[in-house]
Enzyme design. Structure first.
Site, PDB file in Angstrom:
ATOM      1  N   ASP A 232       3.908  -6.083   1.417  1.00  0.00           N
ATOM      2  CA  ASP A 232       3.187  -4.820   1.586  1.00  0.00           C
ATOM      3  C   ASP A 232       4.203  -3.689   1.731  1.00  0.00           C
ATOM      4  O   ASP A 232       5.120  -3.776   2.541  1.00  0.00           O
ATOM      5  CB  ASP A 232       2.312  -4.894   2.849  1.00  0.00           C
ATOM      6  N   ASP A 331      -0.691  -1.537  -2.962  1.00  0.00           N
ATOM      7  CA  ASP A 331       0.677  -1.670  -2.435  1.00  0.00           C
ATOM      8  C   ASP A 331       0.900  -3.022  -1.776  1.00  0.00           C
ATOM      9  O   ASP A 331       1.792  -3.182  -0.973  1.00  0.00           O
ATOM     10  CB  ASP A 331       0.966  -0.549  -1.422  1.00  0.00           C
ATOM     11  N   GLU A 332       0.120  -3.988  -2.173  1.00  0.00           N
ATOM     12  CA  GLU A 332       0.127  -5.197  -1.367  1.00  0.00           C
ATOM     13  C   GLU A 332      -0.356  -6.397  -2.169  1.00  0.00           C
ATOM     14  O   GLU A 332      -1.310  -6.290  -2.938  1.00  0.00           O
ATOM     15  CB  GLU A 332      -0.847  -4.907  -0.215  1.00  0.00           C
TER      16      GLU A 332
END
Ligand code: DCP
Ligand code: CA
Ligand code: CA
Length: 956
Positions: A232, A331-332
């Site tokens: 992340d 984002d992860e």
């Protein structure tokens, strides 16, 4: 006691009316005394007004009552819906907000000031304000069908409102009147970006996996040395923004909408760097609040283009190592690297994680943290420890110590409601949770949730990575800045909206067979929205048509969308929001063209055009030119985003939230508390078209034609589904539930079940709507038609209410997915869920009223049993129930009926409760002991409720 001349004595069933009358006459007598004792010169200030006082007030109730009565007002001890014109209150519980939403709720000072000034002051100046911030005010705006008899305010016309609003050049330029509006709207909506673009990302992961010869996830599942990594980015938006702003690197920085038209203090912080966090700034906070704790906070703009690129690069790096990727968020991601780690005991996984981080940093310029564990839960928790800019590995021999310190809310599957309930049991950390036995947890939360909690507390989580979830629908919706003066403008807007949808379809690529148009229409008496250019108080109409063949053609979709719009007969100047959703996606087309979906392809394509569409499409097809990219981030376009984002929250859900969370939500969002929309069936209308489009609507497309005895009838409607409850379920269960909704939508389910269904859940039973599209006889026939008529169905199945069996048509596997939900921060997660609840339901026309003010209360739904509200209908429900269960009722059905009758009491419909109870007692007289004790149970609960509500015992 049976002397009902004494209004405060016990009352018998059947004598409630008399009791009330007596009590009221007694009160009136007292009032007359007050009047006589009072000032003979008192002005008749409150003449014609019927005023009720709720709860604690300052001055106290007796004093207010005296003033009201002395000044010719009619004081109402009870809130009789047809009579009361005003309610005086100092504070309202949220259930009262709901109950009183149709009334003028005024602070006590209205009375005292009016008396002092010797004139009736405008009540609106004393409207009960909320809460501690000064910025939010409870608005008890008129809601259809719930308005007490009061003179209606003169309704403003949409045309006049628009004229005033659009006289401002800025508004004009940033409204739907502007040709680029749709494009800009999507470019600057962060919520939209996060939730919809992510859906395409998941598609890409899925497709990439399909292409991959090697899919080893399942085998890894059982591996004792399963190695899951959760990667992340640290302060994702902020990090990306800081790359090109090195001068700000050592300063507290936050990403938010910049100062445009007005001060941006009420806009949200999407992401802030860790320096800002050291001051107490948090993601989701409003800029104004953040600046209070961190005056030096630097605000930088959104740069969706850059985020998109970083995400692409990020996922490409992951794909280099494994196909076992669960796309969690922009984002992860979660990856299963079990196959890559031969020697975990020597820290091989840490070395790999560091290498990954390094590579990500070099390629993107941003830091990502990595959590490592033997399952998803541990990996995700480990990331919390790793942040910022590090790794953390939860070793299998240290799981207990690792877990003990985490708070319950850190467990991804423990939602607000569950967390609150556990806290009520004095459980706030995972360590506390681990002390509870499986049986205690299961008895309190049910088998599945109990098990999930039990296992989570021990770090157990056998969920596989979710990699194969196809998309269910594609849509585009705009609910801000929508104002039209002419039909031409509306048409132009519809065209761009359809264009947007078509581009999204093509970007996947896919085609769809179902077109739903959602229109938000200004509610009848609604003034201009409080939020500048917001949709304000609206009725939401959804209408769907089904085509013979899937399409992605703009002309076709335009044609049908226009017809749907026409058939709704909305006034152009009253339109405040529009959305188009395409469902029944053509899966075959998609797998046939999956090679187009690879990242490599996307990259190649990305330089070929410069259309400037929203990020989610660009991933696959286009890349904006620098000028487009510029346009995304320049202040004028970024400032078209509403200052304070709207968050729609189901009232039931909201009520479940702990107070501090409510407070936080109110601080950060323009809350729209919604209730279950009334469903009005509108079968698709195959209208002969003058110039037939390539595909035509199909007459058999109505979901309302689905068998009403489908086995999933026990599911609440999507709109009633508590997201926290959903998220609190184990993933497999969540998926089942979500899949079930999808199946209902697709009409794939068989029509009967050979086992008893669990009865209605409390939330759905209490909030059924009044729609009575299936006359009782018909329902009865349907239940009889089932293969096992007598013992297979609970009451719930016998009477699948229209809003339960017909309503859950929303694609929950739509752009929003479980993983998206799980990974979004809690505030955003709720926002996404609730906003998706407002999505159209196919083949339905739904009308929802959404008041415009910051914290409007939802319309109170009529109390219903299995969707029935009238006494004769409910009586029939009861009769059928008893017929189907001649000897012993299902206890859950007993609970459902009890709950319904109790609610009637709460609603002050005691007479109905009494009639129905007596009827039930009567028809079960010869049914034996089981029924007798069930009836006794109902009776006792009912008596208790009467006592609670009216503070008098009831004699039965
Ligand atoms: N986001 C948002 N609004 C929020 C939370 C997040 O717009 N309330 C966006 C901006 C974030 C991105 O989603 O950068 C990713 O969300 P995360 O929860 O991962 O938060 P960050 O990456 O910003 O911070 P962290 O370091 O805590 O992961
Ligand atoms: Ca992050
Ligand atoms: Ca994240």
């Amino acid at each position: 006691m049976d002397d009902h001349d004494d209004p405060y004595g016990a009352i018998k069933f059947g004598e409630f009316r008399k009791y009330i009358q007596n009590k009221q006459s007694k009160l009136k007598e007292q009032e007359d005394e007050v009047r006589q004792q009072g000032d003979p010169d008192a002005l008749p200030l409150f003449q014609g007004l019927s005023i009720h006082i709720n709860g604690y007030t300052e001055p106290p109730i007796n004093e207010l009552r005296r003033l009201i009565v002395q000044h010719a007002g009619d004081y109402q001890h009870y809130l009789k819906k047809s009579k009361v014109t005003h309610i005086i209150a100092t504070n309202l519980t949220y259930s009262k907000v709901n109950e009183f939403r149709a009334y003028k709720v005024v602070k006590p000072a209205w009375i005292t000031d009016s008396v002092r000034e010797k004139k009736l002051l405008p009540w609106t100046d004393y409207r009960l304000g909320k809460l501690n911030h000064g910025q939010t005010e409870l608005a008890f705006t008129s809601i259809k069908g719930k308005q007490p008899e009061q003179p209606a305010p003169s309704a403003p016309s949409g045309e006049a409102l628009n004229k005033t609003l659009l006289a401002n050049e800025w508004s004009r330029q940033h409204s739907s009147m502007h040709p680029d509006f749709v494009k800009r709207y999507f470019e600057t909506s962060r919520l939209h970006y996060l939730s919809t673009w992510k859906a395409e990302l998941k598609d890409i992961v899925r497709q990439a996996r399909l292409k991959s010869p090697n899919t080893t996830a399942d085998s890894c599942l059982s591996s004792p040395t399963r190695v899951i990594m959760h990667i992340d980015f640290d302060c994702f938006f902020a990090s990306v923004g800081l790359r090109d702003r090195p001068e700000l690197a050592q300063k507290p920085v936050a990403v938010a909408h910049g100062k445009g038209r007005q001060d941006n203090s009420s806009s949200d912080i999407a992401s802030c760097n860790y320096i800002a966090r050291s001051f107490g700034v948090r993601n989701g906070m409003r800029v104004g609040s953040a600046q209070k704790v961190c005056p030096d906070l630097q605000i930088i703009p959104y740069e969706f283009e850059k985020y998109r690129t970083v995400t692409e690069v990020f996922y490409n790096i992951l794909f280099k190592y494994t196909q076992e990727i669960q796309a969690v968020s922009v984002d992860e991601a979660l990856i299963d690297v079990s196959a890559l780690i031969a020697h975990p005991e020597v820290g091989e996984e840490e070395a790999f994680a560091q290498k990954l981080r390094q590579e990500i940093k070099e390629a993107t310029g941003c830091n990502a943290s990595v959590g490592i564990g033997s399952n998803i839960l541990l990996a995700r928790l480990a990331t919390k420890k790793a942040k910022p800019d590090n790794i953390y590995c939860c070793k299998s021999d240290a799981i207990d110590e690792f877990l003990a310190g985490f708070h319950l809310r850190d467990i991804p599957r423990v939602g607000y409601a569950l967390c609150g309930k556990l806290q009520d049991m004095n459980v706030s950390t995972v360590g506390d949770l681990a002390k509870l036995s499986l049986s205690v947890l299961q008895s309190r939360f049910g088998n599945k949730t109990g098990k999930m909690l039990y296992e989570s507390a021990r770090g157990k989580d056998d969920r596989p990575l979710a990699m194969d979830q196809p998309r269910q629908s594609v849509s585009a919706e705009v609910s801000w800045g929508v104002r039209f003066e002419t039909d031409q403008q509306l048409k132009a807007f519809m065209d761009s909206l359809v264009e947007e949808v078509c581009q999204r379809l093509k970007a996947i690529p896919t085609k769809g067979r179902s077109i739903t148009l959602k229109v938000m229409v200004r509610a009848k008496h609604a003034e201009e929205a409080l939020k500048h250019m917001g949709h304000g108080e609206v009725d939401v109409h959804n209408k769907t048509t089904l085509l013979d063949a899937p399409t992605d053609q703009q002309s076709v979709i335009c044609h049908h969308a226009s017809r749907l719009l026409q058939s709704m007969g909305c006034l152009t100047t009253d339109i405040r929001g529009l959305g188009i959703q395409i469902q029944k996606l053509d899966q075959e087309d998609r797998s046939g063209s999956q090679s187009k979906l690879s990242f490599e392809k996307a990259k190649t394509a990305s330089t070929s055009t410069s259309l400037g569409h929203e990020p989610e499409q660009r991933l696959c097809t286009v890349d904006p030119s620098p000028s487009t990219s510029q346009r995304v981030t320049t202040p004028p376009s970024s400032s078209i985003h509403p200052a304070k984002p709207k968050m729609s929250v189901q009232f039931d859900v909201y009520e479940e939230l702990p107070l501090d969370i409510r407070q936080e939500l109110m601080d950060n969002y323009d809350l729209v508390i919604i209730d279950h929309p009334d469903i009005i069936s509108t079968p698709p209308t195959p209208v002969a078209s003058p110039s037939p489009p390539p595909v035509s609507p199909r007459p058999d497309s109505s979901v309302s034609q689905m068998p009403s005895t489908q086995p999933l009838a026990d599911l609440p409607t999507w709109s009633q589904l508590d997201p926290s409850a959903l998220l609190a379920l184990p993933l497999s269960m969540q998926q089942q539930v979500l899949a079930a909704y999808g199946q209902i939508r697709a009409g794939k389910k068989s029509t009967s079940s050979s086992t008893r269904r669990p009865p209605l859940t409390p939330s759905s039973s209490s909030s059924s709507t009044t729609t009575s599209r299936h006359p009782p006889n018909r329902v009865k026939k349907e239940s009889r038609r089932s293969k096992h008529p007598s013992k297979n169905a609970t009451l719930t199945q016998l009477y699948p209410t229209p809003n339960r069996s017909g309503h859950p048509t929303l694609d929950v596997n739509d752009e929003i997915s479980l993983e998206v939900l799980e990974q979004l921060p809690p505030d955003l997660r709720k926002e996404v869920i609730e906003s998706y609840r407002l999505k159209p339901n196919q083949d339905k026309q739904t009308t929802t009223t959404i008041p415009s003010a910051q914290l409007p209360a939802p319309e109170k739904k009529p109390t219903a049993l299995m969707g029935k509200t009238s006494v004769p209908d409910v009586r029939l429900v009861l009769q059928t129930w008893v017929q189907e269960y001649p000897t012993d009722p299902d206890t859950k059905d007993v609970a459902t009926v009890t709950k319904y009758l109790k609610q009637l009491v709460v609603d002050k419909d005691l007479e109905d409760a009494q009639l129905l109870f007596m009827h039930l007692r009567h028809i079960t007289l010869d049914c034996g002991d089981a029924w007798a004790s069930a009836v006794a149970l109902i009776q006792s609960d009912l008596s208790q409720q009467v006592l609670e509500t009216f503070h008098v015992p009831i004699q039965l």
